[in-house]
Design a protein around this motif. Structure first.
Motif, PDB file in Angstrom:
ATOM      1  N   UNK A  66       0.833  -1.192   0.000  1.00 57.99           N
ATOM      2  CA  UNK A  66       0.000   0.000   0.000  1.00 57.99           C
ATOM      3  C   UNK A  66       0.874   1.252   0.000  1.00 57.99           C
ATOM      4  N   UNK A  67       0.222   2.387  -0.160  1.00 54.64           N
ATOM      5  CA  UNK A  67       0.961   3.646  -0.178  1.00 54.64           C
ATOM      6  C   UNK A  67       1.396   4.088   1.214  1.00 54.64           C
ATOM      7  N   UNK A  68       0.657   3.637   2.227  1.00 49.41           N
ATOM      8  CA  UNK A  68       0.891   4.162   3.573  1.00 49.41           C
ATOM      9  C   UNK A  68       0.393   3.155   4.581  1.00 49.41           C
ATOM     10  N   UNK A  69       0.429   3.527   5.840  1.00 48.59           N
ATOM     11  CA  UNK A  69      -0.123   2.629   6.861  1.00 48.59           C
ATOM     12  C   UNK A  69      -1.642   2.549   6.695  1.00 48.59           C
ATOM     13  N   UNK A  70      -2.256   1.646   7.441  1.00 50.30           N
ATOM     14  CA  UNK A  70      -3.691   1.394   7.273  1.00 50.30           C
ATOM     15  C   UNK A  70      -4.508   2.614   7.702  1.00 50.30           C
ATOM     16  N   UNK A  71      -5.242   3.180   6.734  1.00 51.45           N
ATOM     17  CA  UNK A  71      -6.054   4.368   6.985  1.00 51.45           C
ATOM     18  C   UNK A  71      -7.364   4.266   6.211  1.00 51.45           C
ATOM     19  N   UNK A  72      -8.269   5.205   6.477  1.00 51.64           N
ATOM     20  CA  UNK A  72      -9.589   5.188   5.874  1.00 51.64           C
ATOM     21  C   UNK A  72      -9.619   5.057   4.365  1.00 51.64           C
ATOM     22  N   UNK A  73      -8.785   5.791   3.620  1.00 49.57           N
ATOM     23  CA  UNK A  73      -8.855   5.719   2.162  1.00 49.57           C
ATOM     24  C   UNK A  73      -8.405   4.388   1.556  1.00 49.57           C
ATOM     25  N   UNK A  74      -7.996   3.452   2.384  1.00 44.90           N
ATOM     26  CA  UNK A  74      -7.672   2.118   1.865  1.00 44.90           C
ATOM     27  C   UNK A  74      -8.818   1.132   2.088  1.00 44.90           C
ATOM     28  N   UNK A  75      -9.945   1.638   2.596  1.00 49.14           N
ATOM     29  CA  UNK A  75     -11.040   0.763   2.973  1.00 49.14           C
ATOM     30  C   UNK A  75     -11.572  -0.085   1.840  1.00 49.14           C
ATOM     31  N   UNK A  91     -18.845  -0.538  -2.968  1.00 49.62           N
ATOM     32  CA  UNK A  91     -19.348  -0.823  -1.623  1.00 49.62           C
ATOM     33  C   UNK A  91     -18.989   0.295  -0.653  1.00 49.62           C
ATOM     34  N   UNK A  92     -17.792   0.845  -0.810  1.00 53.99           N
ATOM     35  CA  UNK A  92     -17.352   1.947   0.048  1.00 53.99           C
ATOM     36  C   UNK A  92     -18.245   3.166  -0.127  1.00 53.99           C
ATOM     37  N   UNK A  93     -18.609   3.461  -1.375  1.00 53.68           N
ATOM     38  CA  UNK A  93     -19.471   4.609  -1.637  1.00 53.68           C
ATOM     39  C   UNK A  93     -20.858   4.415  -1.034  1.00 53.68           C
ATOM     40  N   UNK A  94     -21.319   3.184  -1.003  1.00 55.40           N
ATOM     41  CA  UNK A  94     -22.633   2.894  -0.424  1.00 55.40           C
ATOM     42  C   UNK A  94     -22.602   2.919   1.092  1.00 55.40           C
ATOM     43  N   UNK A  95     -21.473   2.565   1.678  1.00 57.11           N
ATOM     44  CA  UNK A  95     -21.403   2.410   3.129  1.00 57.11           C
ATOM     45  C   UNK A  95     -19.995   2.733   3.615  1.00 57.11           C
ATOM     46  N   UNK A  96     -19.764   4.030   3.900  1.00 57.64           N
ATOM     47  CA  UNK A  96     -18.451   4.454   4.395  1.00 57.64           C
ATOM     48  C   UNK A  96     -18.075   3.744   5.692  1.00 57.64           C
ATOM     49  N   UNK A  97     -19.068   3.531   6.547  1.00 56.61           N
ATOM     50  CA  UNK A  97     -18.784   2.914   7.847  1.00 56.61           C
ATOM     51  C   UNK A  97     -18.265   1.485   7.690  1.00 56.61           C
ATOM     52  N   UNK A 115     -16.499   0.396   5.251  1.00 56.15           N
ATOM     53  CA  UNK A 115     -15.106   0.508   4.826  1.00 56.15           C
ATOM     54  C   UNK A 115     -14.190   0.793   6.010  1.00 56.15           C
ATOM     55  N   UNK A 116     -14.641   1.670   6.895  1.00 53.54           N
ATOM     56  CA  UNK A 116     -13.829   1.996   8.072  1.00 53.54           C
ATOM     57  C   UNK A 116     -13.700   0.790   8.993  1.00 53.54           C
ATOM     58  N   UNK A 117     -14.756   0.013   9.128  1.00 48.26           N
ATOM     59  CA  UNK A 117     -14.679  -1.189   9.953  1.00 48.26           C
ATOM     60  C   UNK A 117     -13.693  -2.195   9.349  1.00 48.26           C
ATOM     61  N   UNK A 118     -13.621  -2.241   8.022  1.00 45.96           N
ATOM     62  CA  UNK A 118     -12.658  -3.134   7.376  1.00 45.96           C
ATOM     63  C   UNK A 118     -11.225  -2.700   7.676  1.00 45.96           C
ATOM     64  N   UNK A 119     -11.006  -1.374   7.763  1.00 42.50           N
ATOM     65  CA  UNK A 119      -9.685  -0.874   8.153  1.00 42.50           C
ATOM     66  C   UNK A 119      -9.408  -1.218   9.608  1.00 42.50           C
ATOM     67  N   UNK A 120     -10.406  -1.006  10.465  1.00 38.07           N
ATOM     68  CA  UNK A 120     -10.240  -1.261  11.905  1.00 38.07           C
ATOM     69  C   UNK A 120      -9.975  -2.729  12.193  1.00 38.07           C
ATOM     70  N   UNK A 171      -6.649   0.197  16.541  1.00 33.67           N
ATOM     71  CA  UNK A 171      -6.447   1.428  17.301  1.00 33.67           C
ATOM     72  C   UNK A 171      -6.761   2.690  16.512  1.00 33.67           C
ATOM     73  N   UNK A 172      -7.255   2.571  15.284  1.00 36.03           N
ATOM     74  CA  UNK A 172      -7.563   3.774  14.519  1.00 36.03           C
ATOM     75  C   UNK A 172      -8.684   4.562  15.195  1.00 36.03           C
ATOM     76  N   UNK A 173      -8.686   5.864  14.962  1.00 32.99           N
ATOM     77  CA  UNK A 173      -9.789   6.725  15.365  1.00 32.99           C
ATOM     78  C   UNK A 173     -10.816   6.674  14.237  1.00 32.99           C
ATOM     79  N   UNK A 174     -11.895   5.938  14.460  1.00 26.02           N
ATOM     80  CA  UNK A 174     -12.853   5.701  13.381  1.00 26.02           C
ATOM     81  C   UNK A 174     -13.434   6.990  12.811  1.00 26.02           C
ATOM     82  N   UNK A 175     -13.742   7.944  13.672  1.00 22.84           N
ATOM     83  CA  UNK A 175     -14.352   9.198  13.205  1.00 22.84           C
ATOM     84  C   UNK A 175     -13.406   9.969  12.298  1.00 22.84           C
ATOM     85  N   UNK A 176     -12.144  10.074  12.713  1.00 25.89           N
ATOM     86  CA  UNK A 176     -11.160  10.804  11.903  1.00 25.89           C
ATOM     87  C   UNK A 176     -10.888  10.071  10.589  1.00 25.89           C
TER      88      UNK A 176
END
Length: 350
Positions: A39-48, A257-263, A265-270, A275-280
């Protein structure tokens, strides 16, 4: 009587065998093609979307097993694929242009197969209350960034376009997790990075980027570039094109799927980084979709494809500004041959 019973059992067994042979059989399990991806970076929201594609079995349905590792910068992802350490990567297409331009024509350099980020996110963040207000004000200052950061690697090109004497700017490297704090504390005068990477990483350490930082965006000074793309080894593209087609189909489904349900995608990252901050990270994901992936051309071309004329110009910008030895042809850097059909691809983000 015993012979009659034996004959009857044989007839029943034979009939059962015939019936079984007539029924549809499940396909024989095939060993999936295993691909290493950086990946380009550590695990973050835009990789969901990558993780959703994995968790929901989209890669598996394409006969793929994808092993995803965290990255050290979008530029580093290109080098990792070029070295053979990884089969595919999510990295900066401009770093790939630089690599190809420094290679002989026909060299087995990696190939971009889907340009997901179609607007330039490259920036230099400075303190909002500081003296740096224009690119020229960077002269005599110290700017820091991770060694493999895409914006840092493009700084010579930006300096030329923005009229900066790059020899008067000191560059220092730092660990990614120290970038925003070092700027806030005045240990450096500015930092390189992606706008959303800096902004939301700042939020995670209690810094308000809207109030505390000012952003000098490369795109405001003529650098109308594409950014992160799916990068594949030339060997893989030549020997197993169907694997790459399946890969992009699966990623496209994950993006939908991410566009339909952002949450989701974030859960997939988590799931990978609890330890990610889900809101951020959700904010970071939404901002990435709205900025890095929102060029108007996507409505006509779909996410992943490029505008040929615009891409030629971007290659010319990078080559001229960096003083590279040759101008690669667009098809040395990018191929749309592996993309899903336009009718199947995402064309609207929201």
């Amino acid at each position: 009587m015993k012979h009659a019973i034996s004959r009857r059992r044989f007839t029943l067994a034979a009939g059962a065998a015939v019936l079984a042979s007539a029924l549809p059989r499940p396909a024989l399990a095939q060993t999936p093609t295993r691909l290493k991806m950086i990946l380009n970076w550590r695990y973050q929201g835009p990789q969901g979307w990558f993780f959703l594609a994995d968790d929901r079995g989209y890669f598996r349905e394409e006969g793929l097993e994808i092993v995803m590792d965290q990255g050290n910068g979008s530029g580093a992802a290109v080098g990792a694929v070029a070295s053979g350490s990884y089969d595919i990567g999510f990295g900066d297409i401009n770093a790939l242009i630089q690599l190809v331009a420094r290679s002989q024509p026909g060299a087995a350099t990696p190939l971009a197969i889907s340009a997901l980020y179609n607007r330039p996110p490259f920036t230099i963040a400075v303190k909002a209350d500081g003296p740096i207000k224009t690119p020229k004000d960077l002269e005599g200052r110290t700017i820091g960034g991770p060694a493999n950061d895409g914006a840092l690697k493009l700084f010579p090109a930006f300096a030329k376009l923005a009229g900066i004497d790059a020899s008067k700017v000191a560059i220092t490297n730092m660990q990614p997790n120290l970038r925003e704090q070092m700027l806030q504390r005045g240990q450096v005068d500015g930092v390189f990075g992606f706008v959303n990477t800096i902004a939301f990483s700042a939020k995670l350490v209690g810094i308000d980027p809207a109030k505390d930082f000012r952003f000098i965006n490369f795109g405001d000074y003529g650098m109308d570039l594409y950014s992160n793309a799916m990068i594949a080894s030339r060997k893989l593209a030549t020997e197993n094109p169907n694997a790459l087609k399946g890969l992009l189909r699966a990623i496209n489904r994950g993006l939908k799927d991410t566009l339909k349900d952002n949450d989701a995608a974030i859960e997939a990252v988590a799931k990978r980084e609890p330890l990610i901050n889900r809101a951020v990270e959700k904010e970071r994901l939404v901002a990435t979709l709205a900025s890095e992936m929102s060029h108007p051309e996507a409505a006509k071309l779909g996410i992943g494809d490029i505008d040929d004329a615009r891409f030629r110009k971007s290659i010319a910008i990078v080559v001229e500004a960096d003083g590279l030895p040759r101008v690669p042809a667009p098809d040395e850097v990018f191929s749309r041959a592996f993309l899903p059909p336009l009718a199947d691809r995402v064309t609207k983000l929201g």
